[in-house]
Motif scaffolding. Structure first.
Motif, PDB file in Angstrom:
ATOM      1  N   ALA A  47       0.944  -1.031   0.322  1.00 50.26           N
ATOM      2  CA  ALA A  47       0.389  -0.141  -0.058  1.00 50.26           C
ATOM      3  C   ALA A  47       1.179   0.968   0.072  1.00 50.26           C
ATOM      4  CB  ALA A  47      -0.717   0.215   1.187  1.00 50.26           C
ATOM      5  N   VAL A  48       2.140   1.402   0.199  1.00 49.43           N
ATOM      6  CA  VAL A  48       2.893   2.264   0.398  1.00 49.43           C
ATOM      7  C   VAL A  48       3.637   2.522  -0.724  1.00 49.43           C
ATOM      8  CG1 VAL A  48       5.326   2.988   1.230  1.00 49.43           C
ATOM      9  CG2 VAL A  48       4.028   1.735   2.538  1.00 49.43           C
ATOM     10  N   LEU A  49       3.440   3.932  -1.770  1.00 53.77           N
ATOM     11  CA  LEU A  49       4.071   4.288  -2.453  1.00 53.77           C
ATOM     12  C   LEU A  49       4.797   4.518  -2.694  1.00 53.77           C
ATOM     13  CD1 LEU A  49       0.134   6.081  -4.383  1.00 53.77           C
ATOM     14  CD2 LEU A  49       1.165   4.070  -4.518  1.00 53.77           C
ATOM     15  N   THR A  50       5.748   4.361  -3.405  1.00 50.84           N
ATOM     16  CA  THR A  50       7.238   4.115  -3.062  1.00 50.84           C
ATOM     17  C   THR A  50       7.922   4.871  -4.493  1.00 50.84           C
ATOM     18  OG1 THR A  50       9.783   4.026  -2.086  1.00 50.84           O
ATOM     19  CG2 THR A  50       8.026   2.048  -3.213  1.00 50.84           C
ATOM     20  N   TYR A  60       8.194   8.556   0.279  1.00 45.19           N
ATOM     21  CA  TYR A  60       7.094   6.988   0.598  1.00 45.19           C
ATOM     22  C   TYR A  60       5.805   7.746   0.844  1.00 45.19           C
ATOM     23  CZ  TYR A  60      11.995   4.818   0.907  1.00 45.19           C
ATOM     24  OH  TYR A  60      13.035   4.431   0.845  1.00 45.19           O
ATOM     25  N   VAL A  61       4.711   6.978   0.220  1.00 42.34           N
ATOM     26  CA  VAL A  61       3.258   8.024   0.675  1.00 42.34           C
ATOM     27  C   VAL A  61       2.771   6.121   1.355  1.00 42.34           C
ATOM     28  CG1 VAL A  61       1.450   8.291  -0.189  1.00 42.34           C
ATOM     29  CG2 VAL A  61       3.633   9.993  -0.551  1.00 42.34           C
ATOM     30  N   LEU A  62       1.804   6.838   2.666  1.00 41.64           N
ATOM     31  CA  LEU A  62       1.087   6.043   3.007  1.00 41.64           C
ATOM     32  C   LEU A  62      -0.483   6.793   3.213  1.00 41.64           C
ATOM     33  CD1 LEU A  62       0.122   2.923   3.434  1.00 41.64           C
ATOM     34  CD2 LEU A  62       1.077   3.304   5.989  1.00 41.64           C
ATOM     35  N   GLY A  63      -1.919   6.017   2.268  1.00 41.45           N
ATOM     36  CA  GLY A  63      -2.728   7.220   3.545  1.00 41.45           C
ATOM     37  C   GLY A  63      -3.268   6.122   3.390  1.00 41.45           C
ATOM     38  N   ASN A  64      -3.891   6.769   5.366  1.00 39.77           N
ATOM     39  CA  ASN A  64      -4.602   5.943   6.470  1.00 39.77           C
ATOM     40  C   ASN A  64      -5.654   7.195   7.002  1.00 39.77           C
ATOM     41  OD1 ASN A  64      -4.772   4.676   9.146  1.00 39.77           O
ATOM     42  ND2 ASN A  64      -3.232   6.159   9.684  1.00 39.77           N
ATOM     43  N   PRO A  65      -6.570   6.423   6.318  1.00 39.26           N
ATOM     44  CA  PRO A  65      -7.823   8.002   6.598  1.00 39.26           C
ATOM     45  C   PRO A  65      -8.537   7.526   8.022  1.00 39.26           C
ATOM     46  CG  PRO A  65      -8.956   5.715   5.547  1.00 39.26           C
ATOM     47  CD  PRO A  65      -7.492   5.489   5.861  1.00 39.26           C
ATOM     48  N   LYS A  66      -7.807   6.250   9.075  1.00 42.99           N
ATOM     49  CA  LYS A  66      -8.401   5.772  10.482  1.00 42.99           C
ATOM     50  C   LYS A  66      -7.524   7.273  11.677  1.00 42.99           C
ATOM     51  CE  LYS A  66     -10.879   2.521  10.437  1.00 42.99           C
ATOM     52  NZ  LYS A  66     -11.439   2.427  10.049  1.00 42.99           N
ATOM     53  N   ILE A 241       8.356  11.814   2.865  1.00 43.11           N
ATOM     54  CA  ILE A 241       8.006  10.562   3.968  1.00 43.11           C
ATOM     55  C   ILE A 241       6.129  11.288   4.516  1.00 43.11           C
ATOM     56  CG2 ILE A 241       7.219   8.822   5.712  1.00 43.11           C
ATOM     57  CD1 ILE A 241      10.012   8.777   5.258  1.00 43.11           C
ATOM     58  N   LEU A 242       5.475  10.764   3.706  1.00 41.00           N
ATOM     59  CA  LEU A 242       3.936  11.303   4.253  1.00 41.00           C
ATOM     60  C   LEU A 242       2.907  10.324   4.066  1.00 41.00           C
ATOM     61  CD1 LEU A 242       4.906  14.288   3.041  1.00 41.00           C
ATOM     62  CD2 LEU A 242       3.014  14.357   1.829  1.00 41.00           C
ATOM     63  N   VAL A 243       1.978  10.809   5.589  1.00 42.37           N
ATOM     64  CA  VAL A 243       1.386   8.850   5.722  1.00 42.37           C
ATOM     65  C   VAL A 243       0.253  10.273   6.880  1.00 42.37           C
ATOM     66  CG1 VAL A 243       0.589   7.196   6.990  1.00 42.37           C
ATOM     67  CG2 VAL A 243       2.860   7.819   6.154  1.00 42.37           C
ATOM     68  N   GLY A 244      -1.271  10.245   5.840  1.00 42.62           N
ATOM     69  CA  GLY A 244      -2.025  10.543   6.809  1.00 42.62           C
ATOM     70  C   GLY A 244      -3.268  10.532   5.836  1.00 42.62           C
ATOM     71  N   ASP A 245      -4.617  11.191   6.268  1.00 42.66           N
ATOM     72  CA  ASP A 245      -5.952  10.852   5.711  1.00 42.66           C
ATOM     73  C   ASP A 245      -5.814  11.966   4.402  1.00 42.66           C
ATOM     74  OD1 ASP A 245      -8.729  10.618   5.773  1.00 42.66           O
ATOM     75  OD2 ASP A 245      -9.674  11.807   6.803  1.00 42.66           O
ATOM     76  N   ALA A 246      -5.545  11.309   3.311  1.00 38.32           N
ATOM     77  CA  ALA A 246      -5.971  11.704   1.812  1.00 38.32           C
ATOM     78  C   ALA A 246      -5.211  10.679   0.814  1.00 38.32           C
ATOM     79  CB  ALA A 246      -4.783  13.282   2.452  1.00 38.32           C
ATOM     80  N   ASP A 247      -5.550  11.080  -0.397  1.00 40.62           N
ATOM     81  CA  ASP A 247      -5.297  10.269  -1.438  1.00 40.62           C
ATOM     82  C   ASP A 247      -3.835  10.452  -1.991  1.00 40.62           C
ATOM     83  OD1 ASP A 247      -5.169   9.401  -3.974  1.00 40.62           O
ATOM     84  OD2 ASP A 247      -6.931  10.190  -5.191  1.00 40.62           O
ATOM     85  N   PRO A 248      -3.114   8.945  -1.729  1.00 40.59           N
ATOM     86  CA  PRO A 248      -2.143   8.791  -2.244  1.00 40.59           C
ATOM     87  C   PRO A 248      -1.396   9.375  -2.932  1.00 40.59           C
ATOM     88  CG  PRO A 248      -2.663   6.355  -0.976  1.00 40.59           C
ATOM     89  CD  PRO A 248      -4.470   8.049  -1.149  1.00 40.59           C
ATOM     90  N   GLN A 249      -2.100   9.042  -4.371  1.00 43.36           N
ATOM     91  CA  GLN A 249      -1.358   9.460  -5.440  1.00 43.36           C
ATOM     92  C   GLN A 249      -1.356  11.212  -5.588  1.00 43.36           C
ATOM     93  OE1 GLN A 249      -0.129   7.983  -7.411  1.00 43.36           O
ATOM     94  NE2 GLN A 249      -1.435   5.839  -7.471  1.00 43.36           N
ATOM     95  N   LYS A 250      -2.083  12.028  -4.928  1.00 38.68           N
ATOM     96  CA  LYS A 250      -2.529  13.554  -4.929  1.00 38.68           C
ATOM     97  C   LYS A 250      -0.861  13.861  -4.682  1.00 38.68           C
ATOM     98  CE  LYS A 250      -7.340  14.019  -5.926  1.00 38.68           C
ATOM     99  NZ  LYS A 250      -8.378  15.178  -5.013  1.00 38.68           N
ATOM    100  N   LEU A 251      -0.527  12.873  -2.857  1.00 40.21           N
ATOM    101  CA  LEU A 251       0.110  13.696  -1.969  1.00 40.21           C
ATOM    102  C   LEU A 251       1.459  13.408  -2.641  1.00 40.21           C
ATOM    103  CD1 LEU A 251      -0.385  11.535   1.369  1.00 40.21           C
ATOM    104  CD2 LEU A 251      -0.929  14.205   0.639  1.00 40.21           C
ATOM    105  N   VAL A 252       1.741  12.212  -4.283  1.00 35.42           N
ATOM    106  CA  VAL A 252       2.678  11.694  -4.625  1.00 35.42           C
ATOM    107  C   VAL A 252       3.096  13.159  -5.463  1.00 35.42           C
ATOM    108  CG1 VAL A 252       3.484  10.108  -6.698  1.00 35.42           C
ATOM    109  CG2 VAL A 252       2.821   9.090  -4.438  1.00 35.42           C
ATOM    110  N   SER A 253       2.031  13.537  -6.089  1.00 36.57           N
ATOM    111  CA  SER A 253       1.711  14.711  -7.624  1.00 36.57           C
ATOM    112  C   SER A 253       2.290  15.339  -5.955  1.00 36.57           C
ATOM    113  CB  SER A 253       0.457  14.929  -7.539  1.00 36.57           C
ATOM    114  OG  SER A 253      -0.372  13.638  -8.503  1.00 36.57           O
ATOM    115  N   ILE A 421       4.522   6.533  10.075  1.00 32.81           N
ATOM    116  CA  ILE A 421       5.542   7.236   9.188  1.00 32.81           C
ATOM    117  C   ILE A 421       6.965   6.568  10.197  1.00 32.81           C
ATOM    118  CG2 ILE A 421       4.830   9.234  10.989  1.00 32.81           C
ATOM    119  CD1 ILE A 421       5.065  10.673   8.460  1.00 32.81           C
ATOM    120  N   GLY A 422       7.016   6.332  11.453  1.00 27.29           N
ATOM    121  CA  GLY A 422       7.839   5.751  11.717  1.00 27.29           C
ATOM    122  C   GLY A 422       8.505   4.343  11.186  1.00 27.29           C
TER     123      GLY A 422
END
Length: 950
Positions: A47-50, A60-66, A241-253, A421-422
Motif C-alpha cells: 500500500a506504500v507508494l514509493t 514514501y507515501v501511505l494513506g491512512n484515513p483512520k 515521507i507522508l502518511v495521512g488522511d488523503a489520496d496517496p496519488q495526490k500526495l505523490v503528485s 511514519i516511524g
C-alpha cells in the motif's frame, strides 16, 4: 529540538522487548517451521507508494484515513554528526536548529508562527532531531485544507535546499544550542563522556556526539556551517515521507511538484560508512562521580547487526525477545525479595551504531552490597546458561506473545499514522522493510507455534558469550564497596558460586485468580440509568450506590480504558499517619491480591491484556486500568479483589522500606534533587504533609498503618464512580458491573476531603542552593494561592498556560538565547478548596539568572497591561480547536474529559461544546487571567547555582 544526544545512558538501558520485532512477511513453502521460508526477504507494505524523483530524492507515501484529518510529514536526511569534520563538531545539530530560523520562503520565526496559526504546536507537531547517522524533520498538518499541505511541503523544500543562515539568527541560535548542551550536563553527562569512547573502542562514533563541542559552536564560522549543509543536504541522501488522511496519488503528485524542483548537485562526496571495531580482549571501565545517585553495573558484548531483512532474521529476533523477556522476569523477582540486594535489573540488546549492537546485562545494587549483588546477577546468568529456560516459563511466555500479537492484529485497522511514519523512516534510513499488519500477523502465526524450548535456549547462548567482554561501572565517589580493578576482573570472569547451581524453580498455583466464592456478596442491580444525548455516554446507578459511566467508541477495535474515583484521599488521614499513607499504594502493589504474591499475580495475568492500578492523592482515591475486550471481566475481578481481598505481606513491606531508603540515599549528592526539595519547601510553605521522601519520612512509615489506610480508602464501593471508555459490548459490560461492582459492600456514607494545606506563602519568598560542579544554573518561579472561578475556567487556564509558553519561548529562547526552553505548567484545583499553582522553570548559564528572571517578570507585566495581539489569540483558538478535533477521536482523551467533568461537577453533556470555550479566548480574558494568577508581588523563586559560584 529533540536532539539525540545519547543512546546509551549511565543508568538504565531500557529493554522494550516486544517492540523489537515489528515487521512482517508473506508466506513461503512448508518446511520444519510450517508454512514458513526463512530465506524469504521481508517486503514493505504494497500500500506504500514509493519511488525516486529525477533529482535522486526518495519518497514514501501511505494513506491512512483512520487518523482523521491529519497528514504527517517527515524529511529524512542521511546526514548526522558522524559526517562532521574535526572543526565541525556539533554542526549537524546546529544546522537542524537553523532550519527553524529562516529559509527562502519563511524569514526568521515565520515558520513556527505559521504552523501555530493553523493550530499545530511547536514540539508535538513541529520538531526535529539529529543523531549520529541522520537528521529528521517532523511536521503534522490538518488534511482539510490543501493550502496547508502545500505550505508544509514548501517548508520541507526549504529545509532540504534553501536555508538562509541569517547571520543575526545564527548568532542568537548559538546560545540556544549551547544551552541545550548545558542542559545535558551533570553526573550522567560526565559519565557518558568517559563511557562512550570506551564503548565505541576508538571509532569515529566516540568523537561525534550529536550535541557537539560547545567551544566549536561558540566560534565556528557561518561558512563552515553552510559547508556541511551544502555537502550533505542533497536529494540523493533525502527522503520525503507522508502518511495521512488523503489520496496517496495526490500526495505523490504534490511531492513531485514541490520537491522535484530541487536541483541535484553536480559533484558529490561518497557517503562513508563507519563501524565500531570489535573488542578482542575483556576490559573494564570504572567511572566515579561525586554527584551520581547510585552505582550501576553493566556487562556487555558487541554483536554485528545490520537490521532485520529476512523472515529468518525476524524469527531470530522473536526468539531472542522471548528468551530475554523470561530472563528479565526472573531478574525482576530478585528485586522483590524481602532484603533485595539488586534494586533494579535489566537485560537486552540495543543498537548503538549502524552496523553493530550490544547485548547487555546490568543492575543497580543496594548501597554497600556491591559484591553480593554482582554475585547474585552472575549466579542468575550462570543458572540460565547452565540449565536454560523451563518448560513452564516457555509455555507461559509463548502464550503471552501470542496474546500480544492477537491484540495488535485486532487493533490493526486503527493503527496511528504517527506509528506508520516511524516505520517508514526505518525503511529509508536502515533498509528495514515495513510490512502490512496482515503480513506481520501472518508471519507471527507462522513462527510462534513452531518455536521450541530448544530455540529459546539456543538464543540464550548466542546473546552473551560467557560473561561478556566489556564491563562498565559508574558509582558515586563515596561508594566504598567496589573492589579494585584486579578484584573486579576476578569477580567478573572467575567467580563461581560456592554451592552447585540448581535449575530455576517457581511455585505454580493452579488456583484460579477469581472464583464466584470470592464475591463479597450477591450481585447488585441497576436502579437507574440514563443516556446523555449529546455525547452518547451511558450512566448506570447500581443498588449499592456506585455510579458507572460508559462511552462506546470505535477508535480502537479492541481497547477499553478504565478509571474510578472517590472523594477523601489522604486528607482524611491523621497527620501522624500521613507518612504511612504515602506507602500504602506501593505496599499493596508489591504484596499482591487474593493471597497471590505480586510475582504470582503477574504470572496469572501474563497471557492477558489487562492492568488495574490503585492510586491515592491528598483528596481522592481510585483506580486506573486498561483491558482488551475479552479480558474486561478480569479487569473487573481485579477491581473487586482490591476492595474485598487486598493482600499484604511482611516481605513486601521490608522490600519497600529498603528501596525507599536507597532512593533517599541516592538523592543526597544530586543537585537537581536537592533543588526540588527547596522548591517544595517554598511552594508548600514547609507543610509537613507536603514533603519529599526523606530519612525521617521513611522512619515514620508503619506497615500496619499503611495497610489500614489502604483498606479504609478502598472499602466502600458505593462512594465510587467508575468510568469505562472503549470497544466493550454494552450489555456484557453492564452485566459484569452488576456482578463485580454491584456485589461490593456500601455503607451509604458519602465522604468529603478536607483541605489540609498551609496555603501559598505571602510576599516574594526566595532561596538559593549552591551545589554542583557543572557550569549550569536553574531558576524556578512559582505563583499560587486561593482563587474563585467558574467551571469554564479550567480549560481557559490550560489555554493561558499555552500563551505563557509561547511568549516566554519567543523572548527567553529565541530573542535572548538564554535557555534551551522554558517550562510553563500549572494546576487549577476546585476541590476541596479552589486554588492554583503556576510554575515557570528554566536552565541557563551561570550569571544570567537575574536578567532572565527579570525578563520573565517583564513579560508577565506585558500580559497584564497589554491587549494580547490577535496573532496570539488566533494561535490559541486554532490549537484548541485542532487538539479537540483529534482528541474526540481518542479513547484516552474521552476518558480524561469524562472523569475531569465528573470530578469537577461539570455536566458531561457539555464536553463537546468547544465553541463556547473558543469564544471566551479573547485578549481581554487573557489579560484578566494574567492579573488574576500572576501577582508579581507574591511568588516564590528558587535558584540553583554551581557550588563555586560567587
Amino acid at each position: 529540538m529533540n536532539n539525540f544526544r545519547h543512546f546509551f545512558r549511565a543508568g538504565f538501558v531500557l529493554c522494550v522487548l516486544l517492540c523489537m520485532f515489528l515487521g512482517g512477511c508473506s508466506s513461503g513453502p512448508a518446511n520444519k517451521y510450517g508454512t514458513f521460508n526463512e530465506n524469504v526477504p521481508l517486503v514493505t507494505d504494497t500500500a506504500v507508494l514509493t519511488g525516486k524523483l529525477d533529482n535522486g530524492m526518495s519518497y514514501y507515501v501511505l494513506g491512512n484515513p483512520k487518523e482523521e484529518n491529519r497528514i504527517f510529514l517527515r524529511l529524512a536526511v542521511k546526514a548526522g554528526s558522524i559526517l562532521e569534520d574535526d572543526d565541525q563538531k556539533g554542526v549537524a545539530h546546529f544546522v537542524e536548529h537553523m532550519a527553524f530560523n529562516g529559509t527562502e520562503h519563511f524569514a526568521e520565526n515565520e515558520l513556527i508562527n505559521y504552523f501555530e496559526s493553523i493550530g499545530m504546536a511547536f514540539g508535538p507537531e513541529i520538531n526535529a532531531y539529529t543523531s549520529f547517522n541522520e537528521t529528521v524533520y517532523m511536521l503534522e498538518v490538518p488534511a482539510d485544507d490543501p493550502e496547508m499541505l502545500d505550505q508544509a511541503l514548501l517548508v520541507l523544500h526549504d529545509w532540504a535546499s534553501a536555508l538562509t543562515f541569517d547571520e543575526t539568527e545564527l548568532e542568537k541560535e548559538r546560545g540556544v544550542v549551547i544551552e541545550e548542551w548545558r542542559l545535558g550536563r551533570g553526573a550522567n553527562g560526565r559519565v557518558q563522556d568517559k563511557q562512550l569512547p570506551f564503548l565505541f573502542n576508538g571509532s569515529k562514533y566516540a568523537e561525534r556526539l550529536p550535541i557537539g563541542d560547545p567551544e566549536i559552536i561558540r566560534t565556528i564560522s557561518r561558512d563552515r556551517v553552510i559547508d556541511f549543509y551544502k555537502e550533505w543536504y542533497r536529494p540523493d541522501l533525502m527522503a520525503v515521507i507522508l502518511v495521512g488522511d488523503a489520496d496517496p496519488q495526490k500526495l505523490v503528485s504534490a511531492i513531485k511538484k514541490t520537491m522535484g524542483t530541487i536541483p541535484a548537485p553536480e559533484e558529490t562526496r561518497v557517503l562513508p560508512e563507519y563501524s565500531v571495531p570489535p573488542r578482542t580482549e575483556a576490559d573494564i571501565l570504572v567511572v566515579r562521580d561525586p554527584e551520581l545517585k547510585y552505582t550501576t553495573i553493566q556487562i556487555l558484548e558487541q554483536k554485528d547487526f545490520r537490521g532485520i531483512k529476512t523472515a529468518g532474521q525476524f524469527r531470530e529476533e522473536v526468539i531472542k525477545g522471548m528468551a530475554l523477556s523470561i530472563f528479565n522476569d526472573r531478574l525482576a523477582e530478585k528485586t522483590q525479595d524481602a532484603d533485595p540486594v539488586m534494586l533494579s535489573t535489566y537485560a537486552g540488546f540495543q543498537q548503538l551504531a549502524k552496523t553493530s549492537r550490544f547485548s547487555y546485562l546490568g543492575m543497580i545494587p543496594q548501597p554497600g552490597r556491591f559484591e553480593e549483588a554482582f554475585e547474585m546477577m552472575i549466579t542468575e546468568l550462570l543458572r540460565l546458561q547452565q540449565f536454560g529456560i523451563t518448560e513452564t516459563e516457555f509455555s507461559r511466555k509463548k502464550e503471552t506473545f501470542l496474546e500480544s500479537v492477537e491484540q495488535d492484529w485486532l487493533n490493526s485497522e486503527t493503527v496511528l499514522s504517527s506509528e506508520r511514519i516511524g516505520d517508514l523512516l526505518q525503511v529509508f534510513l536502515y533498509g528495514e522493510p515495513m510490512l502490512s499488519k496482515r503480513d506481520q500477523y501472518n508471519l507471527y502465526m507462522q513462527i510462534l507455534p513452531y518455536i521450541t524450548l530448544e530455540d529459546l535456549n539456543g538464543a540464550v547462548e548466542n546473546w552473551l558469550t560467557g560473561r561478556g567482554n566489556i564491563m562498565m561501572i559508574s558509582a558515586p565517589e563515596s561508594a566504598a564497596d567496589i573492589p579494585d580493578r584486579a578484584g573486579l576482573f576476578n569477580l567478573w570472569q572467575n567467580w563461581i558460586p560456592e554451592e552447585p547451581l540448581t535449575p530455576y524453580e517457581e511455585d505454580n498455583s493452579s488456583r484460579p485468580l477469581f472464583e464466584d466464592s470470592d464475591l463479597p456478596g450477591p450481585s447488585g442491580k441497576i436502579t437507574a440509568e440514563k443516556k446523555y444525548s449529546k455525547t452518547d455516554i451511558r450512566e448506570w446507578i447500581l443498588s449499592n450506590g456506585a455510579k458507572v459511566y460508559f462511552l462506546k467508541t470505535d477508535f480502537m477495535s479492541n481497547e477499553n480504558l478504565f478509571y474510578a474515583f472517590s472523594k477523601g484521599g489522604a486528607s482524611l488521614v491523621q497527620d501522624r499517619d500521613y507518612p504511612s499513607s504515602i506507602a500504602s499504594i506501593d505496599y499493596a502493589l508489591m504484596s499482591g491480591l487474593n493471597n497471590f504474591s505480586a510475582i504470582e499475580l503477574e504470572k496469572k495475568l501474563a497471557a492477558k491484556t489487562v492492568r488495574v492500578t490503585p492510586w491515592l492523592t491528598d483528596s481522592w482515591e481510585g483506580f486506573d486500568g486498561i483491558s482488551s475486550n475479552k479480558d474486561i471481566e478480569t479487569l473487573l475481578q481485579l477491581v473487586n479483589l482490591y476492595f474485598s481481598k487486598p493482600y499484604f505481606t511482611d516481605s513486601a513491606w521490608a522490600s519497600y522500606i529498603i528501596q525507599q531508603k536507597a532512593v533517599v540515599e541516592s538523592r543526597k549528592n544530586a543537585p537537581v534533587e536537592q533543588f526540588i526539595n527547596i522548591i517544595w519547601k517554598l511552594v508548600y510553605n514547609n507543610d509537613p504533609r507536603r514533603q519529599r521522601l526523606s530519612e525521617n519520612l521513611v522512619a515514620e512509615m508503619d506497615r500496619k498503618t499503611a495497610e489500614a489506610i489502604f483498606r479504609e480508602r478502598f472499602t466502600d464501593a458505593g462512594d465510587f464512580t467508575f468510568v469505562f471508555v472503549g470497544s466493550a459490548n454494552e450489555k456484557e459490560l453492564k452485566d459484569l458491573c452488576i456482578k463485580y461492582i454491584g456485589s461490593l459492600p456500601s455503607s451509604g456514607k458519602k465522604e468529603d476531603a478536607r483541605y489540609t494545606g498551609k496555603g501559598f506563602p505571602s510576599g516574594v519568598v526566595s532561596d538559593t542552593l549552591k551545589m554542583g560542579i557543572e557550569p549550569q544554573s536553574r531558576v524556578y518561579m512559582g505563583f499560587g494561592g486561593d482563587v474563585e472561578f467558574g467551571p469554564e475556567e479550567y480549560e481557559l487556564f490550560d489555554i493561558f498556560m499555552s500563551l505563557m509558553d509561547i511568549r516566554l519561548r519567543e523572548v527567553i529562547r529565541e530573542k535572548m538565547g538564554g535557555s534551551y526552553g522554558v517550562s510553563v505548567y500549572g494546576s487549577l484545583t476546585g476541590y476541596p478548596k479552589p486554588r492554583f499553582l503556576i510554575s515557570i522553570e528554566f536552565g541557563c548559564e551561570p550569571g544570567r539568572e537575574e536578567a532572565l528572571s527579570d525578563a520573565v517578570i517583564e513579560q508577565i507585566h506585558w500580559l497584564q497591561n497589554t491587549a494580547v495581539p490577535q496573532s496570539y489569540i488566533t494561535k490559541l483558538r486554532e490549537t484548541y480547536r485542532r487538539s479537540s478535533e483529534t482528541g474526540f477521536k481518542n479513547n484516552k482523551y474521552w476518558q480524561s474529559r469524562i472523569t475531569q467533568s465528573l470530578m469537577r461537577g461539570i455536566p458531561v453533556d457539555a464536553i463537546k461544546d468547544t465553541e463556547t470555550t473558543i469564544e471566551l479566548i479573547t485578549p481581554e480574558r487573557m489579560r484578566q487571567m494574567a492579573n488574576t494568577y500572576l501577582d508579581t508581588g507574591n511568588y516564590v523563586r528558587a535558584v540553583l547555582l554551581p557550588q563555586d559560584a560567587p
